[in-house]
Each structure stands twice: as structure tokens, then as C-alpha cells.
Design a protein around this motif. Structure first.
Motif, PDB file in Angstrom:
ATOM      1  N   LEU A   3      -5.886 -36.582  66.016  1.00  0.00           N
ATOM      2  CA  LEU A   3      -5.775 -37.802  65.497  1.00  0.00           C
ATOM      3  C   LEU A   3      -6.419 -38.029  63.830  1.00  0.00           C
ATOM      4  CD1 LEU A   3      -5.291 -39.744  68.620  1.00  0.00           C
ATOM      5  CD2 LEU A   3      -3.574 -38.854  67.547  1.00  0.00           C
ATOM      6  N   LYS A   4      -5.536 -38.503  63.125  1.00  0.00           N
ATOM      7  CA  LYS A   4      -6.236 -38.933  61.935  1.00  0.00           C
ATOM      8  C   LYS A   4      -7.089 -40.257  61.636  1.00  0.00           C
ATOM      9  CE  LYS A   4      -2.508 -36.553  59.750  1.00  0.00           C
ATOM     10  NZ  LYS A   4      -1.129 -36.884  59.221  1.00  0.00           N
ATOM     11  N   GLU A   5      -8.159 -40.135  62.570  1.00  0.00           N
ATOM     12  CA  GLU A   5      -9.117 -41.424  62.568  1.00  0.00           C
ATOM     13  C   GLU A   5     -10.409 -40.965  62.506  1.00  0.00           C
ATOM     14  OE1 GLU A   5      -8.389 -42.803  66.348  1.00  0.00           O
ATOM     15  OE2 GLU A   5      -9.165 -41.261  67.424  1.00  0.00           O
ATOM     16  N   ASN A   6     -11.290 -42.064  62.373  1.00  0.00           N
ATOM     17  CA  ASN A   6     -12.752 -41.814  62.145  1.00  0.00           C
ATOM     18  C   ASN A   6     -13.147 -41.257  60.686  1.00  0.00           C
ATOM     19  OD1 ASN A   6     -13.394 -43.062  64.440  1.00  0.00           O
ATOM     20  ND2 ASN A   6     -13.558 -41.155  65.692  1.00  0.00           N
ATOM     21  N   SER A   7     -13.785 -39.994  60.679  1.00  0.00           N
ATOM     22  CA  SER A   7     -14.012 -39.425  59.587  1.00  0.00           C
ATOM     23  C   SER A   7     -12.955 -38.705  58.952  1.00  0.00           C
ATOM     24  CB  SER A   7     -15.307 -38.742  59.310  1.00  0.00           C
ATOM     25  OG  SER A   7     -15.362 -37.668  60.442  1.00  0.00           O
ATOM     26  N   LEU A   8     -11.938 -38.182  59.709  1.00  0.00           N
ATOM     27  CA  LEU A   8     -11.097 -37.292  59.394  1.00  0.00           C
ATOM     28  C   LEU A   8     -10.320 -37.678  58.167  1.00  0.00           C
ATOM     29  CD1 LEU A   8      -9.825 -36.014  62.819  1.00  0.00           C
ATOM     30  CD2 LEU A   8     -11.474 -34.944  61.282  1.00  0.00           C
ATOM     31  N   GLU A   9      -9.885 -38.912  58.090  1.00  0.00           N
ATOM     32  CA  GLU A   9      -8.966 -39.240  57.132  1.00  0.00           C
ATOM     33  C   GLU A   9      -8.859 -40.864  57.019  1.00  0.00           C
ATOM     34  OE1 GLU A   9      -4.112 -39.274  56.110  1.00  0.00           O
ATOM     35  OE2 GLU A   9      -5.084 -37.580  56.833  1.00  0.00           O
ATOM     36  N   ARG A  10      -8.916 -41.330  55.828  1.00  0.00           N
ATOM     37  CA  ARG A  10      -8.928 -42.979  55.660  1.00  0.00           C
ATOM     38  C   ARG A  10      -7.508 -43.319  55.526  1.00  0.00           C
ATOM     39  NH1 ARG A  10     -11.746 -46.016  50.546  1.00  0.00           N
ATOM     40  NH2 ARG A  10     -11.024 -48.089  51.127  1.00  0.00           N
ATOM     41  N   MET A  11      -7.210 -44.001  56.547  1.00  0.00           N
ATOM     42  CA  MET A  11      -5.838 -44.564  56.729  1.00  0.00           C
ATOM     43  C   MET A  11      -5.388 -45.566  55.875  1.00  0.00           C
ATOM     44  SD  MET A  11      -4.425 -42.346  58.501  1.00  0.00           S
ATOM     45  CE  MET A  11      -2.817 -42.710  58.940  1.00  0.00           C
ATOM     46  N   LYS A  12      -4.671 -45.451  54.738  1.00  0.00           N
ATOM     47  CA  LYS A  12      -4.457 -46.563  54.011  1.00  0.00           C
ATOM     48  C   LYS A  12      -2.883 -46.968  53.708  1.00  0.00           C
ATOM     49  CE  LYS A  12      -8.487 -47.925  52.586  1.00  0.00           C
ATOM     50  NZ  LYS A  12      -8.868 -49.396  52.813  1.00  0.00           N
TER      51      LYS A  12
END
Length: 570
Positions: free
Chosen positions: A551-560
């Protein structure tokens, strides 16, 4: 005549005892008295302002310190809670749609000894509690002082802005967000400056919190704005790495709010001007438009990673801050209970229309139930839902395996993120990190959830259930602890643990999280007898499973937001 003089002196002393006064650099404060659980006199100063009211043109702005007052400040009543939607656990049968006020930035200070009562000048350790409530509801006074102040502490709780009024962000400098956390920061600054007047030691401040309060404690560990404002930290049932603790797509959510109240625009200044003209009650009610299903997600609007600026509370991903070793490096306790999740899916479990819908639309609704809708690749939704069902339920329907379904909620919402946060801090900071799991379910009658959900809660401790053993919970869901002998013993044990941590580092006979790495090492608290509470080491199987879903969370990707922010000059 002599008898009359003696009686006058005694009466005057009684008035002083009932209405204690302290003198701060802002002015004199008059308080009241109450009793601790075991009959100690507590001097209470309730409703002390730490900021100017964030109303009118100050709405959606960072709070600023209050000014000195003339005369004597009457701090003898609990202040307004910050405006919120009524919560069934705290405001049952509340007749209005919205509770509280925008004018709410006040704190409550409790002490058993004022400076004049400390002949050797030794000030007491300070405990500051940051209240929980999903960053949406509740208030500081719900966590009272009567248990803790059977010991020599100074105890402080306070209110901060929540929901739309506290965390709305347009993701630009017009309205950067995190005002609720900045309120907390300002409260900590006030405490550092003035707590000695109440007998508290500004060089020994421990911040504590449960749920969103625990996540708030963790945020202060990460924020450069809070550096030096506290010396130890206890984060119960909450960490920044929990999926509900960091809001994704803040501008997109702000635009939903703006549209809902007739302020539709993509120009940040126009939106903000319009929102300031709307009644606060209307803005608070508009948060319902962010709910997806069955009251979920619980984090409709909350803390974010801000755009970089000197005033940003946090402007990097949490994991990156920890790994960069720039955290506020102090001793920490992280904790969670052994059944965190049930109350968050209560409607799904108790209401036929919701559990039927989840059974029929598992793939569509599970991302909202388990808080991963905003961080998944939609093309993989069915695959992820299938993997979760296989891992937790073994292919069964969730109503056929309720304890395992609730375990999935507990691990996703709380256990995994708390474990990961604690292990990362243990690896990258110098100060010791400790952890415990609260596995004490309470004696009969003191845990009403055991009666409500026997199949799920039997032998389990629900979300934040260690709280009633530290704090007198006022109108919250637990009955008076003095009617339960075992609960009283449990309270003593838990406060003993805290006192050992606050007064000594390292804690005697406590092993650290670091000592168990790469596995999870914690104290399992099962009852009031300390001999039965033992340290355990376990594999982080659930954490590994969820990390494996990519999943794209924490440090993997800044969800904007998919809509770029409008950077207008103010």
C-alpha cells in the motif's frame, strides 16, 4: 473574645483552602478544591486560557498566546469543549446536532501542593494528558485527576481544536493545516512557562495520550516545534503510523467541505473568506460528507504532512523523520490493548443492514472498513480484499469468524503501526523505548463491553481500556472505580508503572523494545499482580503481512490531492 478570634482565623483558613490562589506572570488565578480517590486535597484550577479565542478572522489560523488579565481569574469551572458532533459515549441523548464552542482553548491544572507547601523547594513531576477522540470529539476534562493525584504529581489536561475547525487544510500557505496540533504545542509552551507557579517542575514534563491523544504524543516526538517542551512520552493506543492518524488528500477533502457549505471555488483565498463567514456549527456538521460508509473512516479530517515552511508542525513523512534521527529524543512508552478494534466496527457488527452489506460487497467496502481506500491502487482492490480475507478468515465470511475479523481491525488500526513506530524509535534514537500490551479485561461490571459483546470481548481489553486505571473518567462509560476492589488494585499497579518510568530512566527491571529486535518485545499486563505481568517476544506477522500488500502509505508515497493547490499571495 478569644474564641471569636480563633473562629475567625479558622474560617479564613477554610476559605483559603477552598479557594486556593496562584500568581503567574499573566496574573492571579483563583481555583477550587476536590478530593483524590483516597481523600487527598487537590487544588484545581479549571478553565485557564492558554490562547486567544480562535474566532472570527482567527478561524483556521494558528493559535496565538493569550494576554495578561486584570484582577483575579476565576478558574473554578470546567471550560467549554471545542465544537464537535455529539459523541454517544460522552454526550448521550444530547438534544442538539453540535456541541461545544469555538472559544475553547483552555486547560485544567491540578496539584496537591502549591509552592508554599514545598518547604525544600522541590517541585513535582508534571503529567500532561492530550485527550483522544479520533481528532474529532471529546475534551480534556473527561480524563480527571482523582487517581493520579494520590501521588505527588502536577496533572494538566486541555482542549484543542478538532475536526474541520482544527484540521482543515488547503495544502498551501493560505491554510496549511494542523492547527489542532499547533494548539497542543502552544499549551505545552504555556505549561513550560507557568507550571512552577502550581508546584510543577518544568524540567520534568511527561506528555501522555490515548488513541488520537497517543498519536498526538507521537506527533510531538516528531515535530521540531515541540523540541524541548517535554522530557518523557507515553503514547497509549495510538501512533502516527496508524492509518487513521495521517490524513490523505487534505485539499480534496477541504474542497468537499467548501462545496457542502456553498463555498465552491478552487481559489484558496476565496474559499477561506467564505468559510469564515459560515456558522461554525454548519462547518462542523459538514464533516459528515467525508464519511464513506457506516461512520467510516474514523479519520474524516485530521493531521497532515504540511508543505515545508518555518511554521510547519510536520513537513516530512513520519518514517523519514525517525530514520533521520531528528526526533525529539526522549524516553518513550508505546502501548496498545489486546482488543483494540471492536468498538470501531460496532455498527457493522450490531446492525443487520451493515453486516449484510459487508458480506455482499466485501471488495468494495473493506477498503473503507480497514482504512486503506486512499492508499491502494484501485486496479488491485479485489486482489487485496481477497488476500486479507484469506489471511484473517481463511476464506470464511466475516460473520462466521467474528473474533478474527475484529483482530484484522485491531491489527490494521492500531497494533501494527504502534509496533512499527516503537521498533523504529528503538532502532534510531538513543533514549530507551518501552512497550506494553494491556491484556486485562477487568472484573465483572467494570468492563461493560464484555457484557455487550460476549463473543468478541470475553477476556479482552477494548480500545484505550487502560485509561480508567490512570484517570477518573467522569461521564465516560466506566462506572466509579471505588466500587471495584480488583480495579483499584489494578489502578495502583498501572500508576506504579508510570511512576517508575517518570522518576527513573532506565526503568528498573524493565527490558527495552530494542533488546528484542528484530522481533516485537513488550510487557504483557494481564492483572494487578506484577508477578503475572511478564515480558514477551513475538514475531510481527501481521505487520509483515500488511507491509507485503505494498500500500502507498507511510514513507512509500506522499498521498496528495489530484487537484493541485492554488498558491495565492495573502
Amino acid at each position: 473574645m478569644l474564641l471569636a478570634v480563633v473562629w475567625t482565623v479558622v474560617a479564613a483558613a477554610a476559605v483559603v483552602a477552598e479557594q486556593p490562589e496562584v500568581v503567574t506572570t499573566l496574573g492571579t488565578i483563583k481555583g477550587s478544591t476536590m478530593e483524590s480517590l483516597n481523600g487527598r486535597t487537590i487544588f484545581a484550577f479549571e478553565g485557564v486560557p492558554y490562547a486567544k479565542p480562535p474566532i472570527g478572522k482567527h478561524r483556521f489560523k494558528q493559535s496565538v498566546p493569550g494576554t495578561a488579565w486584570t484582577g483575579v481569574l476565576n478558574a473554578t469551572r470546567i471550560p467549554n469543549m471545542c465544537m464537535q458532533l455529539p459523541n454517544q459515549m460522552t454526550l448521550k441523548d444530547f438534544p442538539l446536532d453540535v456541541a461545544g464552542s469555538e472559544d475553547c482553548l483552555y486547560m485544567n491544572i491540578y496539584t496537591t501542593k502549591l509552592p508554599a507547601d514545598l518547604p525544600d523547594g522541590t517541585l513535582h513531576d508534571v503529567i500532561v494528558h492530550i485527550h483522544g477522540g479520533a481528532f474529532q470529539v471529546m475534551s480534556g476534562d473527561l480524563w480527571g485527576p482523582r487517581h493520579l493525584l494520590d501521588r505527588d504529581f502536577v496533572y494538566v489536561n486541555f482542549n484543542y481544536r478538532m475536526g474541520v475547525l482544527g484540521f482543515l487544510s488547503l495544502d498551501d500557505k493560505t491554510c496549511p493545516g494542523n492547527n489542532g496540533l499547533k494548539d497542543q504545542n502552544l499549551a505545552l509552551k504555556w505549561i513550560n512557562k507557568h507550571i512552577a507557579a502550581f508546584g510543577g517542575n518544568p524540567n520534568s514534563i511527561t506528555i501522555t495520550g490515548i488513541s488520537a491523544g497517543g498519536a498526538s504524543v507521537h506527533y510531538h516526538l516528531l515535530s521540531p516545534l515541540s523540541k524541548g517542551l517535554f522530557h518523557k512520552a507515553i503514547a497509549n493506543s495510538g501512533a502516527v503510523l496508524n492509518p487513521w492518524a495521517l490524513t490523505k488528500k487534505p485539499r480534496e477533502k477541504a474542497l468537499v467541505i467548501a462545496n457542502a457549505v456553498g463555498c465552491a471555488s478552487n481559489d484558496s483565498i476565496l474559499i477561506l473568506e467564505c468559510l469564515r463567514d459560515r456558522p461554525a456549527e454548519q462547518l462542523v456538521l459538514s464533516a459528515k460528507y467525508l464519511e464513506a460508509w457506516a461512520g467510516l473512516p474514523i479519520d474524516t479530517i485530521g493531521p497532515i504532512v504540511e508543505q515545508p515552511s518555518a511554521n510547519a508542525f510536520i513537513d516530512q513523512q513520519p518514517i523519514d523523520i525517525i530514520k533521520s534521527r531528528t526526533v525529539n529524543d526522549v524516553p518513550i512508552i508505546f502501548s496498545y490493548t489486546n482488543d483494540e478494534g471492536s468498538i470501531f466496527v460496532m455498527r457493522v457488527l450490531m446492525e443487520e443492514k451493515f453486516n449484510q452489506a459487508l458480506q455482499e460487497r466485501w471488495n468494495d467496502l473493506l477498503p473503507h472498513v480497514l482504512e486503506y481506500n486512499d492508499v491502494m491502487d484501485p486496479s488491485h482492490a479485489a486482489e487485496i480484499a481477497s488476500e486479507i480475507q484469506k489471511y484473517y478468515l481463511g476464506g470464511r465470511k466475516f460473520m462466521e469468524a467474528l473474533p478474527d475479523f475484529v483482530r484484522s481491525v485491531s491489527e490494521r488500526y492500531f497494533d501494527n503501526g504502534i509496533q512499527e513506530a516503537a521498533m523504529l524509535h528503538a532502532q534510531y534514537q538513543a533514549s530507551p523505548v518501552y512497550a506494553y500490551r494491556f491484556s486485562y479485561a477487568g472484573e465483572k461490571g467494570f468492563n461493560p463491553f464484555n457484557d455487550m459483546f460476549k463473543k468478541i470481548y470475553k477476556g479482552k481489553a477494548p480500545h484505550g481500556y487502560d485509561g480508567p486505571f490512570y484517570y477518573s473518567m467522569g461521564p465516560l462509560w466506566v462506572p466509579p472505580i471505588q466500587n471495584f476492589p480488583e480495579a483499584l488494585r489494578m489502578s495502583k499497579t498501572m500508576i506504579d508503572y508510570w511512576e517508575s518510568f517518570i522518576k527513573g530512566t532506565p526503568v528498573a527491571a524493565w527490558s527495552t523494545v530494542k533488546s528484542g529486535l528484530p522481533d516485537w518485545h513488550f510487557l504483557d499486563i494481564v492483572g494487578p499482580e506484577t508477578s503475572g505481568n511478564v515480558f514477551k517476544t513475538e514475531k510481527t506477522l501481521s505487520l509483515n503481512f500488511w507491509n507485503g500488500l505494498n500500500l502507498k502509505e507511510n514513507s512509500l508515497e506522499r498521498m496528495k490531492s489530484s487537484q493541485p493547490p492554488v498558491h495565492n499571495e495573502l
